[in-house]
Design an enzyme around this catalytic site. Structure first.
Site, PDB file in Angstrom:
ATOM      1  N   SER A   1      41.017  66.897  60.943  1.00 56.08           N
ATOM      2  CA  SER A   1      40.173  66.595  62.111  1.00 56.08           C
ATOM      3  C   SER A   1      39.801  65.123  62.254  1.00 56.08           C
ATOM      4  O   SER A   1      39.177  64.745  63.242  1.00 56.08           O
ATOM      5  CB  SER A   1      38.893  67.442  62.079  1.00 56.08           C
ATOM      6  OG  SER A   1      38.080  67.108  60.982  1.00 56.08           O
TER       7      SER A   1
ATOM      8  N   LYS B   1      29.029  69.608  63.456  1.00 53.46           N
ATOM      9  CA  LYS B   1      29.357  68.200  63.682  1.00 53.46           C
ATOM     10  C   LYS B   1      28.425  67.569  64.712  1.00 53.46           C
ATOM     11  O   LYS B   1      28.056  66.396  64.595  1.00 53.46           O
ATOM     12  CB  LYS B   1      30.819  68.073  64.109  1.00 53.46           C
ATOM     13  CG  LYS B   1      31.788  68.394  62.981  1.00 53.46           C
ATOM     14  CD  LYS B   1      33.238  68.368  63.436  1.00 53.46           C
ATOM     15  CE  LYS B   1      34.167  68.671  62.269  1.00 53.46           C
ATOM     16  NZ  LYS B   1      35.591  68.665  62.655  1.00 53.46           N
TER      17      LYS B   1
END
Length: 215
Positions: free
Chosen positions: A122, A165
């Site tokens: 990611s 996140k």
């Protein structure tokens, strides 16, 4: 209560300066470590065992006739592959733009903290952005964090941990985020109190990231 039990005093005033003494060092710190005009630095969003976090990606170049590329920061196998993909993709983009920076510099990509193991795909767009920023001498916005897997054709693939996140970014005062387009529904399903105060952009290809993140 412990302080009262350990002494003859019953009244104590707790100041902000005392919190570290009572609770220990904070688990998280503000991530804004760089001058806002530093090319080659981008901030990514990570998902750890402690929840969401942010991590910098740094890129630097040393003039060298034959070029070259290396990466450091205790990267796992998947993240090493992401670094190679980011390097190859950005090199192809620069070639189309007539930029030969990678041909004339040995490029070093680093992900602090070096003592912390890191893995996963990611950080792909973050690593690619740091490399592009370095090669074009254009700094990345200091208020923006991002996450997304990158393919060799520049497609931005979805990631996990959108909620974590987002909270990790808010914790350190980052209020503008880039997520993959395919994570749009995940974002829309988050509670309003998580999304509050956050400006989010969705990237389908790396070109979208460049339009949003570069100064």
């Amino acid at each position: 209560s412990l302080k009262q039990a350990e002494s003859d005093h019953f009244d104590f005033q707790v100041e902000a300066s005392h919190v570290k003494d009572y609770l220990g060092k904070p688990n998280f710190r503000k991530e804004k470590l760089y001058n806002q005009d530093t090319p080659g630095v981008a901030l990514g969003l990570a998902y750890t065992s402690m929840g969401g976090a942010t991590l910098y990606v740094e890129a630097s170049g040393l003039p060298k006739k034959e070029g070259g590329f290396k990466y450091t920061g205790q990267l796992g196998d998947v993240m090493k592959e992401s670094a190679q993909i980011a390097h190859s993709y950005v090199q192809s983009v620069l070639a189309k733009e007539g930029n030969d920076y990678f041909d004339e510099h040995r490029v070093h990509l680093h992900v602090p903290a070096g003592a912390t193991p890191k893995d996963g795909p990611s950080a792909g767009i973050t690593m690619a952005l740091a490399l592009y920023s370095l090669a074009t001498n254009r700094a990345v916005r200091e208020d923006i964090g991002m996450t997304g897997e990158l393919t060799l054709t520049g497609k931005v693939l979805p990631i996990g941990g959108v909620k974590e996140k987002t909270l990790g970014a808010k914790r350190v005062g980052i209020d503008t985020l880039i997520f993959p387009e395919d994570n749009r529904r995940d974002w829309e399903e988050l509670p309003d109190h998580v999304k509050e105060g956050i400006e989010v952009h969705f990237a389908d290809y790396f070109a979208d990231v460049l339009q949003i993140a570069l100064k």
